[in-house]
Design an enzyme around this catalytic site. Sequence first.
Site, PDB file in Angstrom:
ATOM      1  N   GLY A  45       2.070   2.592  10.725  1.00 18.51           N
ATOM      2  CA  GLY A  45       3.021   3.686  10.577  1.00 18.51           C
ATOM      3  C   GLY A  45       3.669   4.123  11.877  1.00 18.51           C
TER       4      GLY A  45
ATOM      5  CG  HIS B 258      -5.935   1.905   4.818  1.00 17.63           C
ATOM      6  ND1 HIS B 258      -5.582   2.946   5.646  1.00 17.63           N
ATOM      7  CD2 HIS B 258      -4.894   1.043   4.808  1.00 17.63           C
ATOM      8  CE1 HIS B 258      -4.357   2.713   6.103  1.00 17.63           C
ATOM      9  NE2 HIS B 258      -3.916   1.569   5.611  1.00 17.63           N
TER      10      HIS B 258
ATOM     11  CB  SER C 273       4.806  -1.410  12.098  1.00 17.98           C
ATOM     12  OG  SER C 273       4.371  -0.069  12.281  1.00 17.98           O
TER      13      SER C 273
ATOM     14  CE  LYS D  55      -0.209   3.487   4.602  1.00 20.09           C
ATOM     15  NZ  LYS D  55      -0.226   3.648   6.024  1.00 20.09           N
TER      16      LYS D  55
ATOM     17  CG  ASN E 295      -1.703   1.240   1.408  1.00 18.84           C
ATOM     18  OD1 ASN E 295      -1.776   2.057   0.486  1.00 18.84           O
ATOM     19  ND2 ASN E 295      -2.306   1.420   2.571  1.00 18.84           N
TER      20      ASN E 295
ATOM     21  CD  GLU F 266      -3.137   5.727   6.369  1.00 17.94           C
ATOM     22  OE1 GLU F 266      -3.039   5.701   5.129  1.00 17.94           O
ATOM     23  OE2 GLU F 266      -2.244   5.307   7.131  1.00 17.94           O
TER      24      GLU F 266
ATOM     25  CD  GLU G 136      -3.664  -2.405   7.283  1.00 16.25           C
ATOM     26  OE1 GLU G 136      -2.569  -2.692   6.813  1.00 16.25           O
ATOM     27  OE2 GLU G 136      -4.229  -1.335   7.061  1.00 16.25           O
TER      28      GLU G 136
HETATM   29  P1  PGA Z   1       2.572   0.559   7.696  1.00 14.78           P
HETATM   30  O1  PGA Z   1       1.136   0.739   6.998  1.00 14.78           O
HETATM   31  O2  PGA Z   1       3.151  -0.737   7.153  1.00 14.78           O
HETATM   32  O3  PGA Z   1       3.352   1.747   7.286  1.00 14.78           O
HETATM   33  O4  PGA Z   1       2.318   0.468   9.164  1.00 14.78           O
HETATM   34  C1  PGA Z   1       0.278  -0.354   6.800  1.00 14.78           C
HETATM   35  C2  PGA Z   1      -0.981   0.095   6.137  1.00 14.78           C
HETATM   36  O5  PGA Z   1      -1.428   1.237   6.384  1.00 14.78           O
HETATM   37  O6  PGA Z   1      -1.587  -0.651   5.352  1.00 14.78           O
END
Ligand code: PGA
Length: 252
Positions: A173, A95, A213, A11, A9, A97, A167
């Site tokens: 993140g 997601h 992460s 983003k 992903n 976000e 998640e």
């Molecule tokens: P990250 O993001 O690996 O940077 O924690 C995962 C995601 O948002 O799908």
Amino acid sequence: MRKPLIAANWKMFKTPAEATAFTNEFLPLVAAQTHAEIVLCPSPTSLPTVVAAVAGTGVSAGAQTMDYHDNGAYTGETSPVMLNALGVSHVIIGHSERRQYFNETDTTVNLKLKAALAHGLVPIVCVGEHREERESGKTNDVLKLQVSIALEGIDPAAAKPLVIAYEPVWAIGTGLTATPEMAADAHKFIRAEIAAALGAEIAASTRILYGGSVKPDNAAALCALEDIDGALVGGASLEPASFASIVLNSAV
Ligand code: PGA
């Protein structure tokens, strides 16, 4: 029986030129591996570039979100029909976000899931609890609600392509990951909820990815767990060698 899926992903990162630089370096690194499916999810402006780059390689291209209408007066949105036309095969839905910043709700997740399945897209539906929810012992309540509403009215006969990504929001993140025990518990719980909604057969074949992460050094331990069938990777998917290591380390 469940082939692991490792999804990137990206983003809101990478222009088309940067996406090309990535695929040029990444694809040779994973050309020999067959144990996992790989999908790259760039922003919409890089989708055509990525679709062209992965053609014939076994790697797939996915969108990070979509609208659930086929077309219409929905300024700024992309429809499943448009994704099909581009040659996109996967789509991330719900997601955290999108939920946090763009008004995605369990109800729109349900509508988008139905649209994805109707248009032959592989949906990667994201669920997960916030930190305060975990700390107050509400993780399973949250997951139950998110999964049950997402799957409401889904025909089990059409649900074969379904992928769920667990998640935990507090792990995205932040450099924090769920411990293997936390992830194992959540994945087991989610699989039971899928069984309750769609039956045991679909639950047994649905891939449940872990996200939050995931890095080259923790991918192996997470992917070794019984109910973890791959990973949804944000930050560590932006760099070709790092994402390739995650793919290769996820082989169990
Ligand atoms: P990250 O993001 O690996 O940077 O924690 C995962 C995601 O948002 O799908």
